[in-house]
Enzyme design. Structure first.
Site, mmCIF file in Angstrom:
data_model
loop_
_atom_site.group_PDB
_atom_site.id
_atom_site.type_symbol
_atom_site.label_atom_id
_atom_site.label_comp_id
_atom_site.label_asym_id
_atom_site.label_seq_id
_atom_site.Cartn_x
_atom_site.Cartn_y
_atom_site.Cartn_z
ATOM 1 N N SER A 170 13.053 58.730 53.718
ATOM 2 C CA SER A 170 13.154 58.306 54.590
ATOM 3 C C SER A 170 12.494 59.350 55.871
ATOM 4 C CB SER A 170 15.010 58.481 54.886
ATOM 5 O OG SER A 170 15.383 57.391 55.915
ATOM 6 N N ASP A 432 14.312 47.284 51.749
ATOM 7 C CA ASP A 432 14.728 48.323 52.825
ATOM 8 C C ASP A 432 14.114 47.711 54.306
ATOM 9 O OD1 ASP A 432 15.235 50.631 54.262
ATOM 10 O OD2 ASP A 432 13.692 51.871 53.255
ATOM 11 N N HIS A 457 16.129 51.134 50.095
ATOM 12 C CA HIS A 457 15.957 52.518 50.759
ATOM 13 C C HIS A 457 15.801 53.815 49.561
ATOM 14 C CE1 HIS A 457 14.952 54.620 54.264
ATOM 15 N NE2 HIS A 457 16.361 55.478 54.050
#
Length: 489
Positions: A170, A432, A457
């Site tokens: 991320s 995601d 994700h």
């Protein structure tokens, strides 16, 4: 952007929904997911590194203590050093016991380190979180922290000539890529998972992916969500409906809609239920203490498709109650005034100090990432970009013009999608929503993308399990082979 307790951070959000390396999520902030850590100090005790406060001011000699963790279980003399990068939440020592990177470490004989990001968790460089203090919070300072940590740790442990590999998921995935790009003499290779490398003030594509991800389960699902959201928005225009809405959604206090911001906040909060679930659909976060992982796209679309519950609006309310039950929430705080109060509290003891106030500051001064309803090709309504940008002024006195300039500078500094480097791999999941700002096609043979169909994700970072999709297993293996190859170079 709401700061209610929920079990997902990147309870959603204007990212909080980004962080993949902590544990129990707590809120929905702007963009990434903040995971609060489980206690594991008996196995991997926290350690402290003396760090510079401002790396870009030679006249500033102030220092502070930054937290890090070490796992030497797999290290073989001469082996590489793996550095896991912390992000917008508390660094979770559960990652020192489990995760794909440790599988790689065991095979490659690596020493494993994890450095907590400045201003998050216990890594507190300043006395408070005032806007003046937060000026020392940025991705550039964080990268300089990593560089200084890597340099001094290598000297202290005799690892200067070892090959260092950066890992992150991320926002930390972006940091992993940028670390390799900006400090190539210190980082040999990077695994940049689910990394939004392109900054954007407006990010409506996030909700467009949510639509497609819901539709992948059932074509009617996003249409029903859209109908419910539209119905709710219309009812919010009539104060006579407020008592019923308060009851339907189990609000902590009677609904008060006095401004467009109040309406937008409420609508965004409810949309966050779907955004969170899509972002982390069927992942394996349970090992780090995450709750609510049993709620999947399939479950939500099942509720939305259940006509016995009533019309789509009633089913939307049923989803909200299901999420509250799952996350042990007594009621839903849908008050923007409460959120404003929490987010402007600059104390380390304040309700936003777990990561919300800090991360939203970074979105206002570097990244944007605002997941607005400004696209017609998404299932929600009522929280446009103007509502989200206004919060930068409300919380930190950052104007829309300053935000736009800051985001442009971020892309100018890092290059956005235009990456020029080597030995960085970019895994992303098709479910995601963050993949829309990431690298999903190979740039060069030495800058490969790994686009994993049907995963969410940071899925490739979590521990493997028998129910993993075959393509997820293949993706993890592919990344390992790349590392194996790159460490020979």
């Amino acid at each position: 952007m709401a700061l209610q307790t929920c079990g997902s951070l990147l309870c959603r959000g204007t990212l909080f929904i980004l962080f993949c390396l902590s544990a129990v999520a707590e809120g929905h902030f702007k963009g990434f997911r903040r995971l609060t850590g489980v206690q594991d100090t008996a196995v991997h005790e926290e350690q402290w590194f003396t760090q510079k406060l401002d790396h870009f001011s030679g006249a500033d000699s102030r220092e502070w203590k930054q937290r890090y963790f070490v796992n030497e279980a797999f290290y073989k003399p001469g082996g590489p050093v793996f550095l896991m990068i912390g992000g917008e939440g508390t660094a979770n020592p559960a990652w020192m016991q489990s995760g794909t990177w440790l599988t790689y470490a065991e095979k490659l004989g690596a020493l494993c380190l994890m450095l907590e990001h400045r201003f998050y968790g216990k890594s507190r460089p300043t006395v408070d979180l005032s806007t003046d203090s937060l000026r020392l919070l940025s991705s550039r300072q964080a990268l300089a922290d990593l560089a200084h940590f890597r340099t001094k740790m290598a000297e202290a442990r005799g690892l200067t000539n070892r090959k260092w590999v950066a890992f992150g998921g991320s926002y930390p995935g972006s940091l992993a890529a940028w670390f390799r790009m900006k400090y190539p003499h210190l980082v040999h290779a990077s695994v940049a998972t689910s990394a939004p490398v392109h900054a954007a003030v407006n990010f409506p594509e996030y909700l467009e992916v949510v639509w497609r991800s819901l539709a992948s389960e059932n074509a009617e699902c996003p249409l029903l969500v859209k109908k419910a959201s539209d119905t709710l928005e219309e009812r919010l225009k009539d104060p006579k409906t407020y008592d019923n809405i308060t009851k339907d959604f189990n609000l902590c206090s009677r609904l008060q809609i006095q401004t467009a911001v109040d309406s937008a906040y409420f609508l965004e909060t409810l949309a966050g239920n779907f955004m969170d679930v899509v972002q982390y659909n069927e992942d394996n976060r349970g090992f780090e203490g995450a709750v609510g992982t049993n709620i999947t796209i399939k479950v939500l679309c099942g509720v939305m498709g259940d006509s016995s519950l009533g019309d789509p609006y009633a089913r939307y309310a049923a989803v909200a109650r299901l999420m509250m039950d799952t996350l042990s929430m007594k009621c839903l705080d849908a008050s923007f005034s409460n959120y404003l109060r929490d987010m402007t509290n600059a104390s380390w003891d304040g309700p936003g100090a777990g990561g919300g106030r800090q991360w939203v500051y970074q979105t206002c001064t570097e990244f944007g990432f605002y997941q607005s309803t400004d696209s017609p090709n998404q299932p929600f309504t009522g929280f446009p970009l103007v509502y989200q940008v206004k919060q930068c002024a409300d919380f930190y006195n950052v104007s829309a013009e300053q935000l736009a300039e800051a985001v442009a500078q971020t892309n100018e500094y890092y290059g956005g999608y235009n990456i020029r480097s080597t030995r960085i791999v970019f895994p992303n999941g098709s479910i995601d929503p963050w993949h829309a700002l990431g690298i999903t096609q190979d740039i060069t043979p030495d800058l490969p993308a790994v686009f994993i169909k049907g995963t969410a994700h940071c899925a490739n970072m979590y521990p493997a399990r028998s129910e993993d999709l075959p393509q997820l297993t293949l993706a993890r293996n592919h990344v390992f082979l790349l590392l194996q190859q790159w460490l020979k170079q």
